[in-house]
Design an enzyme around this catalytic site. Structure first.
Site, PDB file in Angstrom:
ATOM      1  N   GLU A   1      98.329   1.403 -41.934  1.00  0.00           N
ATOM      2  CA  GLU A   1      97.354   1.869 -42.926  1.00  0.00           C
ATOM      3  C   GLU A   1      97.965   1.985 -44.321  1.00  0.00           C
ATOM      4  OE1 GLU A   1      94.022   3.140 -42.125  1.00  0.00           O
ATOM      5  OE2 GLU A   1      94.116   3.331 -39.965  1.00  0.00           O
ATOM      6  N   GLY A   2      98.821   1.030 -44.640  1.00  0.00           N
ATOM      7  CA  GLY A   2      99.543   1.050 -45.916  1.00  0.00           C
ATOM      8  C   GLY A   2     100.879   1.730 -45.678  1.00  0.00           C
TER       9      GLY A   2
END
Ligand code: GRA
Length: 383
Positions: free
Chosen positions: A361-362
């Site tokens: 998620e990043g």
């Protein structure tokens, strides 16, 4: 400023804690060792309303808000981080549909996702496009009935089991990120291939590759307008990142609790090892990092509930929580010594699962890029 949770939020947290301790904990070690996905947990979480916190009642949600969702994710990840991933796999498509879908699309997919009747996932990452989302190669070519999808997505949580996927693909490569579009794809369509990928941790959440070989996607499964895909993707990631950060808090807490408990039991050199200052130093560091991350994550959730933009605050919370989880798990591992290294105790799992939060998620580096560029005035995170 108010730091106490409302009675309603305390009740939600207690419900999730109770569920995690009674329904997840008894099978955690076995599911982790056997890489076993427990479908019935998704059904139960759906029944308890865990996927509906930010979903309006008309689509089967409870509308309790982002803070409620964060508390649930934290409680679940504290017991088993892999089960927390199930939440985001339902939330990814749900959130994109809520914000960008038509009424018909919302009615079709949000209620079954919220109830846990169908399994979702989101497919952004590709072999050559991870942090650099715009480098993706998957294309969706327009035809008479809709689109033909061609490409490969990898490291997709739920790929081996999901019914539908929120897929990002280029409808017009010449437009760069403005030529990307978002689709809901039925994963039981002809031409969809799936392959399970093995990984260090998060074993009870299946991960895999999705291949799309001339897959037909009807026009009414395009989300938003053609060319809005990158915007939808960035928006969606900001939402799911927040919940992911809450999961990292749960892992940090589990590791800290294990470290404290062991330091209060284990005796060496005639006293509890917690009496040694070097252990106190490690405990103090992880306590403060966890608590600082919690305040950042809760603030980001609070901002979301106030309907205020929170990209910067989400990135801060995600970065702090991922690093706190990894450090807490590493310290607990060190404090427990051979019992940390042992596969008979959960601390080695905390370490394996915690590492995922620095990537998904990043990555932590992407969060730092967003925070650093905002601070320097190069690119505002909240816009
Ligand atoms: O001005 P413009 O119209 O050209 O638009 C630009 C910009 O304003 C354009 O996109 C816009 N934009 C945004 N719009 C709204 C950029 N960020 C946002 C935003 N947050 N909201 C292009 O912008 P750019 O800055 O040139 O884009 P970039 O450099 O290509 O990308 C930025 C960035 C690196 C931050 C982005 O690509 C990114 O976030 N990368 C990380 C990818 C990621 O998080 N992947 C996660 C995969 S899913 C996953 O891990 C699932 C795990 C499951 C689990 O455990 O939960």
């Amino acid at each position: 400023m108010e730091f106490d949770l409302s009675e309603e939020l305390v009740a939600v947290r207690n419900l999730a804690r109770d569920f995690a301790e009674k329904e997840i904990a008894p099978n955690t070690a076995k599911d982790d060792q056997e890489h076993f996905f427990r479908r019935e947990l998704v059904t139960k979480m759906g029944e308890l309303g865990f996927f509906g916190c930010v979903v309006p009642e008309e689509y089967g949600g409870t509308n309790l808000g982002w803070m409620a969702l964060a508390l649930i994710s934290e409680e679940i990840a504290r017991i088993h981080s892999a089960i927390r991933v199930h939440i985001n796999m339902q939330m990814g498509p749900t959130l994109a549909l809520l914000q960008f879908g038509t009424e018909a699309q919302k009615k079709r997919w949000i209620p079954p996702l919220t109830k846990g009747e169908i399994l979702g996932c989101f497919a952004i990452t590709e072999p050559n496009a991870g942090s650099d989302v715009a480098a993706m190669a998957t294309t969706a070519k327009k035809n008479k009935l809709g689109y033909t999808l061609q490409g490969t997505k990898t490291w997709i949580s739920n790929a081996p089991v999901a019914d539908i996927a929120l897929v990002y693909a280029y409808t017009d490569r010449s437009q760069k990120h403005r030529g990307m579009s978002a689709f809901i794809v039925d994963l039981n369509s002809d031409g969809v291939g799936r392959r399970t990928l093995e990984k260090l941790g998060v074993h009870a959440s299946p991960t895999g590759e999705l291949t799309f070989d001339q897959v037909s996607v009807p026009t009414d499964q395009l989300i938003g307008q053609e060319g809005e895909g990158f915007k939808i993707c960035m928006w969606q990631l900001n939402q799911t990142r927040l919940n992911c950060a809450a999961g990292a808090l749960g892992v940090a807490r589990a590791a800290r609790e294990a470290a404290v408990s062991y330091a209060n039991q284990r005796e060496q050199f005639g006293q509890k090892i917690g009496r040694f200052q070097m252990i106190q130093d490690q405990i103090a560091q992880i306590v403060v990092e966890e608590e600082a991350a919690r305040l950042l994550v809760y603030r980001a959730a609070w901002l979301a509930d106030q309907k205020k933009s929170n990209n910067l605050e989400v990135s801060m919370g995600k970065f702090a929580a991922a690093e706190a989880a990894a450090h807490a798990a590493d310290s607990a591992f060190q404090i427990l010594g051979a019992y940390g290294y042992s596969t008979e105790f959960p601390v080695e799992r905390y370490l394996r699962d915690a590492k995922s939060y620095q990537i998904v998620e990043g990555s932590s580096n992407i969060q730092k890029l967003i925070i650093g560029q905002d601070a320097l005035g190069y690119r505002k995170a909240n816009r």
